[in-house]
Motif scaffolding. Structure first.
Motif, PDB file in Angstrom:
ATOM      1  N   ARG A 105      23.789  39.447  29.322  1.00  0.00           N
ATOM      2  CA  ARG A 105      22.980  40.241  30.230  1.00  0.00           C
ATOM      3  C   ARG A 105      23.579  40.130  31.619  1.00  0.00           C
ATOM      4  O   ARG A 105      24.097  39.076  31.990  1.00  0.00           O
ATOM      5  CB  ARG A 105      21.529  39.750  30.270  1.00  0.00           C
ATOM      6  CG  ARG A 105      20.807  39.719  28.935  1.00  0.00           C
ATOM      7  CD  ARG A 105      20.512  41.121  28.423  1.00  0.00           C
ATOM      8  NE  ARG A 105      19.692  41.082  27.225  1.00  0.00           N
ATOM      9  CZ  ARG A 105      20.158  40.894  26.005  1.00  0.00           C
ATOM     10  NH1 ARG A 105      21.455  40.702  25.810  1.00  0.00           N
ATOM     11  NH2 ARG A 105      19.351  40.892  24.961  1.00  0.00           N
ATOM     12  N   PRO A 106      23.503  41.174  32.429  1.00  0.00           N
ATOM     13  CA  PRO A 106      23.979  41.043  33.805  1.00  0.00           C
ATOM     14  C   PRO A 106      23.277  39.898  34.521  1.00  0.00           C
ATOM     15  O   PRO A 106      22.069  39.705  34.386  1.00  0.00           O
ATOM     16  CB  PRO A 106      23.607  42.401  34.439  1.00  0.00           C
ATOM     17  CG  PRO A 106      23.545  43.343  33.283  1.00  0.00           C
ATOM     18  CD  PRO A 106      23.002  42.534  32.142  1.00  0.00           C
ATOM     19  N   ARG A 153      31.515  41.728  32.103  1.00  0.00           N
ATOM     20  CA  ARG A 153      30.699  42.798  32.679  1.00  0.00           C
ATOM     21  C   ARG A 153      30.168  43.634  31.527  1.00  0.00           C
ATOM     22  O   ARG A 153      30.886  44.470  30.974  1.00  0.00           O
ATOM     23  CB  ARG A 153      31.528  43.670  33.623  1.00  0.00           C
ATOM     24  CG  ARG A 153      31.906  42.964  34.914  1.00  0.00           C
ATOM     25  CD  ARG A 153      32.697  43.906  35.816  1.00  0.00           C
ATOM     26  NE  ARG A 153      33.226  43.203  36.959  1.00  0.00           N
ATOM     27  CZ  ARG A 153      34.287  43.615  37.641  1.00  0.00           C
ATOM     28  NH1 ARG A 153      34.928  44.692  37.272  1.00  0.00           N
ATOM     29  NH2 ARG A 153      34.700  42.930  38.683  1.00  0.00           N
ATOM     30  N   PRO A 154      28.949  43.423  31.118  1.00  0.00           N
ATOM     31  CA  PRO A 154      28.423  44.144  29.946  1.00  0.00           C
ATOM     32  C   PRO A 154      28.410  45.649  30.177  1.00  0.00           C
ATOM     33  O   PRO A 154      28.035  46.126  31.238  1.00  0.00           O
ATOM     34  CB  PRO A 154      26.993  43.591  29.816  1.00  0.00           C
ATOM     35  CG  PRO A 154      27.014  42.292  30.559  1.00  0.00           C
ATOM     36  CD  PRO A 154      27.976  42.479  31.677  1.00  0.00           C
ATOM     37  N   SER A 175      26.073  41.915  38.599  1.00  0.00           N
ATOM     38  CA  SER A 175      26.509  42.773  37.495  1.00  0.00           C
ATOM     39  C   SER A 175      27.190  42.017  36.366  1.00  0.00           C
ATOM     40  O   SER A 175      27.159  42.464  35.224  1.00  0.00           O
ATOM     41  CB  SER A 175      27.459  43.855  38.017  1.00  0.00           C
ATOM     42  OG  SER A 175      28.614  43.268  38.597  1.00  0.00           O
ATOM     43  N   SER A 176      27.811  40.888  36.653  1.00  0.00           N
ATOM     44  CA  SER A 176      28.556  40.162  35.632  1.00  0.00           C
ATOM     45  C   SER A 176      27.669  39.206  34.855  1.00  0.00           C
ATOM     46  O   SER A 176      26.627  38.767  35.339  1.00  0.00           O
ATOM     47  CB  SER A 176      29.712  39.376  36.278  1.00  0.00           C
ATOM     48  OG  SER A 176      30.624  40.236  36.907  1.00  0.00           O
ATOM     49  N   VAL A 213      36.301  40.411  31.815  1.00  0.00           N
ATOM     50  CA  VAL A 213      35.935  41.127  30.601  1.00  0.00           C
ATOM     51  C   VAL A 213      35.191  42.382  30.999  1.00  0.00           C
ATOM     52  O   VAL A 213      34.274  42.344  31.799  1.00  0.00           O
ATOM     53  CB  VAL A 213      35.031  40.242  29.730  1.00  0.00           C
ATOM     54  CG1 VAL A 213      34.584  41.024  28.500  1.00  0.00           C
ATOM     55  CG2 VAL A 213      35.764  38.991  29.318  1.00  0.00           C
ATOM     56  N   GLY A 214      35.606  43.516  30.448  1.00  0.00           N
ATOM     57  CA  GLY A 214      34.920  44.759  30.744  1.00  0.00           C
ATOM     58  C   GLY A 214      35.630  45.616  31.763  1.00  0.00           C
ATOM     59  O   GLY A 214      35.219  46.729  32.016  1.00  0.00           O
ATOM     60  N   ASP A 215      36.692  45.120  32.430  1.00  0.00           N
ATOM     61  CA  ASP A 215      37.465  45.965  33.326  1.00  0.00           C
ATOM     62  C   ASP A 215      37.973  47.182  32.553  1.00  0.00           C
ATOM     63  O   ASP A 215      38.513  47.053  31.464  1.00  0.00           O
ATOM     64  CB  ASP A 215      38.660  45.199  33.897  1.00  0.00           C
ATOM     65  CG  ASP A 215      38.227  44.266  35.020  1.00  0.00           C
ATOM     66  OD1 ASP A 215      39.062  43.460  35.436  1.00  0.00           O
ATOM     67  OD2 ASP A 215      37.073  44.348  35.456  1.00  0.00           O
TER      68      ASP A 215
END
Length: 273
Positions: free
Chosen positions: A261-262, A220-221, A164-165, A36-38
């Protein structure tokens, strides 16, 4: 990685994982399992982050409270000095566990309550529940040591925690055959995975076969993005977060929202009726 939870005689025990503020490198990723977030997978910009919640006046009364023990997952040893805090409420003092691992968090919001657990050397997380006034809600937690979580997602080609994830875990109360979960439009795009209490992961599965299984995914926010919404689908049933908290901001049915949150796992329990 969170590996299970059970409600026994009013005590909810959970295993949570992976929280911190440290940096890190981008994890190795299997191209068939997008995170998620790519950038390539994002089709709709995420909604703006919601405003922060208003402060809670602990001295005024009418607040919720939580109590329980914090223990190590591997050997059930008490964890002294663990910090128990209310996410997004810096004005509320955190509680600290004693030598027996016991804590009492005397002040928490009524309604949406995001309770975080952190201890040096242990992976931490955030638990979502509805805070109620009166006697403390019994919340006992098992934390895994950092070294016990490093390779849990390795079958999917993802290393977590990675700095980061974020990790989201959905646990159903009771058997929910055919349950599926996906991100709502505007919350990004990515794969869900299914895992049972034995730690087996099937990247192609997006369902719960029985009450021992979980659904989870890695996100990945984006910068400033503090929550996402998830659509829950169980044929012939309506699904919501247990006790009704953390519903979608637009009130949509079969949708819940979770803070992300990361390097933090968020755990949410749902019920489908």
């Amino acid at each position: 990685m969170h590996k299970g939870g059970a409600l026994v005689a009013g005590t909810l025990s959970l295993l949570v994982a992976a929280c911190g503020d440290g940096g890190g490198t981008t994890p190795p990723v299997d191209g068939s399992v997008p995170l998620v977030g790519d950038d390539a997978a994002v089709t709709t910009p995420p909604p703006p982050p919601p405003p922060p919640p208003g402060p809670i006046d602990c001295a005024a009364g009418g607040v919720a409270s939580f109590s329980g023990t914090v223990q190590a997952l591997a050997d059930r040893a008490a964890i002294a000095g663990a910090r128990v805090c209310v996410l997004e409420h810096p004005e509320i003092p955190c509680a600290t566990t004693n030598a027996a691992g016991f804590y009492l968090l005397a002040c928490a919001p009524i309604g949406d309550a995001a309770i975080s657990f952190e201890a040096d050397g242990f992976a931490s997380g955030v638990w979502l529940w509805r805070g109620v006034a009166g006697d403390p809600t019994d919340l006992s937690v098992l934390l895994a040591r950092n070294s016990e979580n490093t390779g849990y997602l390795s079958p999917t080609g993802v290393t977590y925690p990675d700095g980061s994830s974020a990790l989201v875990t959905i646990d159903a109360n009771g058997a929910v055959e055919g349950l599926t979960a996906r991100l709502r439009s505007g919350s990004g795009h990515g794969a869900f995975y299914s895992a049972d209490d034995g730690g087996r992961i099937d990247p192609s599965a997006t369902f719960l076969e029985d009450e021992s299984e979980l659904v989870f995914f890695v996100a990945r926010p984006w910068e400033g993005w503090s929550e996402l919404e998830i659509e829950l689908v169980a044929p012939g049933r309506t699904c919501s977060q247990t006790d009704g908290a953390w519903q979608a901001r637009d009130g949509a049915v079969n949708a819940v929202r979770v803070p992300v949150r990361p390097d933090t796992e968020t755990v949410i329990w749902i019920t489908c009726e």
